[in-house]
Design a protein around this motif. Structure first.
Motif, short mmCIF file in Angstrom:
data_model
loop_
_atom_site.label_atom_id
_atom_site.label_comp_id
_atom_site.label_asym_id
_atom_site.label_seq_id
_atom_site.Cartn_x
_atom_site.Cartn_y
_atom_site.Cartn_z
N PRO A 1 0.83 -1.20 0.00
CA PRO A 1 0.00 0.00 0.00
C PRO A 1 0.87 1.26 0.00
O PRO A 1 2.03 1.24 0.41
CB PRO A 1 -0.81 -0.12 1.30
CG PRO A 1 0.02 -1.01 2.18
CD PRO A 1 0.72 -1.95 1.27
N CYS A 2 0.27 2.32 -0.48
CA CYS A 2 0.93 3.62 -0.52
C CYS A 2 2.15 3.63 -1.44
O CYS A 2 3.01 4.52 -1.32
CB CYS A 2 1.36 4.07 0.89
SG CYS A 2 0.00 4.17 2.06
N VAL A 3 2.26 2.62 -2.31
CA VAL A 3 3.40 2.54 -3.23
C VAL A 3 2.85 2.29 -4.62
O VAL A 3 1.94 1.46 -4.80
CB VAL A 3 4.38 1.42 -2.82
CG1 VAL A 3 5.47 1.26 -3.87
CG2 VAL A 3 4.99 1.72 -1.47
N ALA A 4 3.40 2.99 -5.61
CA ALA A 4 2.89 2.86 -6.97
C ALA A 4 3.17 1.49 -7.55
O ALA A 4 2.32 0.88 -8.20
CB ALA A 4 3.50 3.95 -7.87
N SER A 5 4.37 0.93 -7.33
CA SER A 5 4.75 -0.35 -7.93
C SER A 5 5.72 -1.08 -7.01
O SER A 5 6.64 -0.48 -6.46
CB SER A 5 5.40 -0.13 -9.30
OG SER A 5 5.91 -1.33 -9.83
N ASN A 6 5.48 -2.40 -6.87
CA ASN A 6 6.40 -3.22 -6.08
C ASN A 6 7.77 -3.31 -6.73
O ASN A 6 8.80 -3.32 -6.05
CB ASN A 6 5.83 -4.62 -5.89
CG ASN A 6 4.59 -4.63 -5.02
OD1 ASN A 6 4.15 -3.58 -4.56
ND2 ASN A 6 4.03 -5.79 -4.78
N SER A 7 7.77 -3.38 -8.06
CA SER A 7 9.05 -3.48 -8.78
C SER A 7 9.90 -2.23 -8.54
O SER A 7 11.12 -2.31 -8.45
CB SER A 7 8.80 -3.68 -10.27
OG SER A 7 8.08 -4.87 -10.51
N ALA A 8 9.23 -1.08 -8.47
CA ALA A 8 9.98 0.15 -8.21
C ALA A 8 10.65 0.10 -6.84
O ALA A 8 11.81 0.51 -6.69
CB ALA A 8 9.04 1.35 -8.31
#
Length: 800
Positions: free
Chosen positions: A342-349
């Protein structure tokens, strides 16, 4: 219990036993009753003492109450003197004195902060009225100053404790309470509270990493942080609910109300008023933060954390010692990143910001290290494997044909190669696993790194063989290298191809390197092997033997009595067999190559090389022999010419043609013209008939489907078509021969007898009369007819 029935049914002994048992039970019951009465009696005595004491206390209380009532009736009440201090101030001072001891009770952060703020408000109110106390003769300046310093120190220590506790906590309920406490203490807004929490978490994670924590624990802490941020500030909005409850007038921790538990109502009223003042002290907005702002702050926090931990994370990545360990770690990380953050655009990023290319670079480095270790392991196992003691390809008592031996690789070497390539297969599996679950953008470069490492391994194995060649046992060294390369080519090509991935050029290059190295090693082995065979052979003595007619008698072979076409009586002697020294030399090479189980593995390039080397060696010998050959003995010149032509048909070396030219120049022109055609024909026939022996040494062996139909009788009547060599193993028995003879019909037997009778005079006319050939034939042990050959064997031999 029916006594009469017992007396009637039981014996006297049984009745006595029953009596004894009943007596024993009676005594036990009596003892239990006695003990129980004793205990109850003691209890009654104790209770009576207590009742007596209560009676005395009640009497004393009644007397004192009567005394109080009497004094009250007789006494007169005088009002207290009026002080210049407000009553609220006095009550505040009393409440302050009650709250100060509570500050040392560490319960929870919110309760401690609420008590501190309440005490500070009370202290502030009393300090304002301190002058009125002084005018009334009451000095409170010193106590208030001490209390003020205590409150300041407590505020600092409490704030530090709250921030430390906040960094360790990821439970949204606890975090919400701590943040509300900080908000009351510092009057922070929600934006500032979010920043405080993220800063505390960053410090905690950095400290955890310094204490040798694992990378997985760091990642888990980061995920818990963003989850807590989402619950407290984001979609959960727990901080807003908590602030709404705390700022509700009248709310306070339970321990605060214990201050006025036994006080008069004025104290309770004043305390509730002070609590309401604390509830309303928070003046910031309690509206929920936008999701975009929370996401932005969380992303910035992750970037800052990754930037500050980059060096440490890279150093921790260097602790991995195997590619399998990195794959296990990436699998565990993938489980953490498997669910959305949550609160993050992408896990990969987040993954890329956290690790960057550190894991990828470490995996590449470990791939090269492990492949290099495999190279060393392969060299050691190849040296220790019993490769030079290769079993014979065709074993005399073998139960079945061994395909592994036929491939030219020993069982020990095969097992060594298989074990090494199992490890290489593990590296391939680790690489494929990393590529499938890794989140780096250039993770496919791992396949390229593995392909380059495998190709470099092949290059080092093939190139270092030239530099490592010893000066002593060269033959076994190159044989060992050849079998190693052969094992790599034949038994594990798929594993090497998998290392190359889809890089066709690398696969072709690797395959070409191994094939070229195998052929070159085999060529070097054959060079050393041929050199040893030349040193052990007698071909160097050939010039000496052909120069002396007497010595040449030891090399004389059976010849064909060829009739000239113009006359019936004139015959010439045409050689039919290769000289014994050359035959033994070639036979030794073929026998030993089969012993080493490499002859059937010759490729065209190897055969071309071997043929070229043999042609040069034999050409040198024959040129010297042709030069020194006795000119006055035509039979010697004919034999040397036959050897040169035969070996030329086998190996096609120009030097052999030079030897032919030297011999032909020594021959009489008439003899040369007569000899050329039949001698050339016999040379070709000899090459055809020895293809099974020497064909493996020839690039293009001359083969024939069967015996030519136009062979003259003088050639077909020959008994020996190969030189006579001693110590040759005899053929096994042929048990079916007698059966074939018994099945021959009488008509066939008569026809054979007539043919033999017609052939006998013809053969007798062609036999030489006391010529040197007869002497040579007797020296070689060769008879001139088929009947003499039959006499060599016992008539019982075919019947066994």
């Amino acid at each position: 219990m029916d006594v009469e029935r017992l007396m009637r049914d039981l014996t006297i002994d049984q009745l006595q036993n029953i009596q004894e048992s009943l007596s024993k039970q009676t005594e036990e019951k009596r003892e239990e009753l006695r003990k129980m009465v004793g205990r109850r009696y003691r209890d009654v005595l104790d209770a009576s003492k207590t009742v007596k004491r209560l009676t005395e206390v009640a009497g004393e209380l009644a007397v004192k109450m009567e005394t109080i009532r009497t004094v009250t009736k007789t006494a007169t009440w005088t009002p207290p003197p009026k002080l210049p201090v407000k009553t609220e101030t006095i009550i505040r001072y009393g409440l302050l004195q009650k709250l100060v001891p509570l500050l040392n009770d560490k319960t929870d952060g919110l309760s401690d902060v609420f008590a501190l703020v309440l005490a500070e408000n009370l202290h502030r109110g009393v300090s304002i009225e301190a002058a009125d106390f002084a005018s009334a003769g009451v000095v409170l300046a010193s106590p208030l100053k001490s209390i003020g310093q205590l409150l300041i120190q407590h505020r600092l220590s409490l704030l530090d404790r709250l921030q430390h506790t906040l960094g360790d906590d990821t439970d949204w309920q606890s975090v919400s309470g701590l943040l509300v406490a900080i908000a009351l203490l510092k009057q922070y807004s929600l934006e500032e509270l979010l920043e405080v929490y993220l800063r505390a978490r960053k410090a905690h994670i950095a400290k955890t990493l310094e204490n040798c924590s694992t990378l997985l624990s760091v990642i888990e802490e980061m995920k818990k942080t963003v989850e807590c941020v989402d619950d407290v500030f984001g979609r959960g909005a727990a901080i807003c609910s908590a602030l709404a409850v705390v700022t509700e007038p009248g709310w306070c921790p339970d321990q605060i109300m214990t201050v006025v538990q036994f006080q008069v109502s004025d104290y309770s009223k004043q305390l509730r008023a002070e609590i309401a003042r604390v509830n309303g002290s928070y003046s910031k907005s309690k509206a929920q933060l936008s999701e975009e702002f929370v996401e932005k702050q969380a992303t910035a926090w992750i970037e800052a954390l990754c930037g500050s931990l980059e060096t440490r994370l890279r150093s921790m990545a260097s602790f991995f010692e195997k590619t399998a360990d990195i794959v296990d770690f990436v699998v565990a990380v993938d489980d953490i990143f498997g669910t959305p953050w949550p609160c993050v655009a992408s896990n990969s990023a987040v993954y890329n910001q956290l690790f960057g290319s550190s894991l990828l670079d470490r995996f590449k480095a470990l791939t090269k290290i492990e492949v290099s270790a495999l190279e060393r392991q392969l060299r050691e196992k190849a040296v220790h494997a019993s490769m030079t003691n290769q079993p014979s390809l065709f074993q005399r008592r073998g139960t079945r044909f061994d395909a592994l031996i036929a491939s030219g690789v020993s069982q020990e070497l095969h097992d060594a190669i298989e074990g090494v390539f199992e490890v290489l297969s593990g590296i391939i599996a680790s690489t494929s696993k990393y590529v499938s679950i890794g989140k780096e953008a250039d993770k496919d470069s791992l396949q390229t790194t593995l392909a380059e490492a495998a190709l470099d391994l092949t290059k080092r194995l093939t190139e270092e063989a030239e530099r490592e060649a010893p000066e002593g046992d060269v033959r076994n060294f190159w044989l060992t290298r050849f079998r190693l390369f052969l094992a790599l080519v034949q038994h594990e090509p798929a594993v090497l191809c998998q290392c190359m991935g889809r890089n066709t050029e690398a696969i072709i290059g690797c395959n070409k390197l191994l094939h070229t190295a195998a052929e070159k090693s085999l060529c070097n082995f054959m060079d050393a092997f041929i050199a040893e065979t030349v040193a052990q052979s007698k071909i160097s003595l050939m010039p000496e033997y052909v120069a002396s007619p007497v010595k040449f008698l030891d090399l004389a072979q059976e010849v064909e009595k060829h009739k000239l076409a113009e006359t019936d009586a004139t015959t010439i002697e045409i050689p039919t067999q290769l000289s014994r020294f050359y035959f033994a030399f070639l036979y030794s090479i073929c026998a030993k190559t089969n012993t080493y189980a490499v002859a059937h593995l010759f490729t065209r390039n190897v055969t071309t090389h071997v043929s070229k080397v043999l042609g040069q060696i034999l050409a040198k010998s024959l040129i010297e022999a042709a030069t020194k050959a006795a000119t006055d003995v035509p039979m010697i010149l004919a034999q040397v010419l036959f050897d040169a032509k035969t070996l030329f048909f086998m190996f096609m070396d120009p030097g052999l043609l030079e030897a032919v030219k030297i011999v032909e120049e020594k021959l009489d022109p008439i003899n040369r013209a007569v000899l050329v055609e039949p001698l050339t024909k016999n040379a070709k026939l000899y090459v055809q008939r020895t293809t099974m022996l020497f064909g493996q040494l020839q690039v293009e062996p001359i083969t024939a489907s069967g015996q030519p139909a136009d062979l003259p009788d003088s050639y077909t009547s020959l008994i020996d078509i190969t030189p006579f060599i001693t110590n040759i193993p005899r053929l096994p028995l042929i048990p079916g021969m007698s059966v074939i003879e018994q099945q021959t019909s009488p008509e066939d037997a008569k026809r054979k007898k007539k043919a033999a009778a017609r052939q006998a005079p013809k053969n007798e006319g062609t036999l030489p009369h006391a010529s040197s050939d007869a002497v040579i034939g007797s020296l070689l042990g060769a008879k001139q007819n088929i009947s003499s050959l039959y006499d060599k064997f016992s008539t019982n031999w075919f019947k066994n």
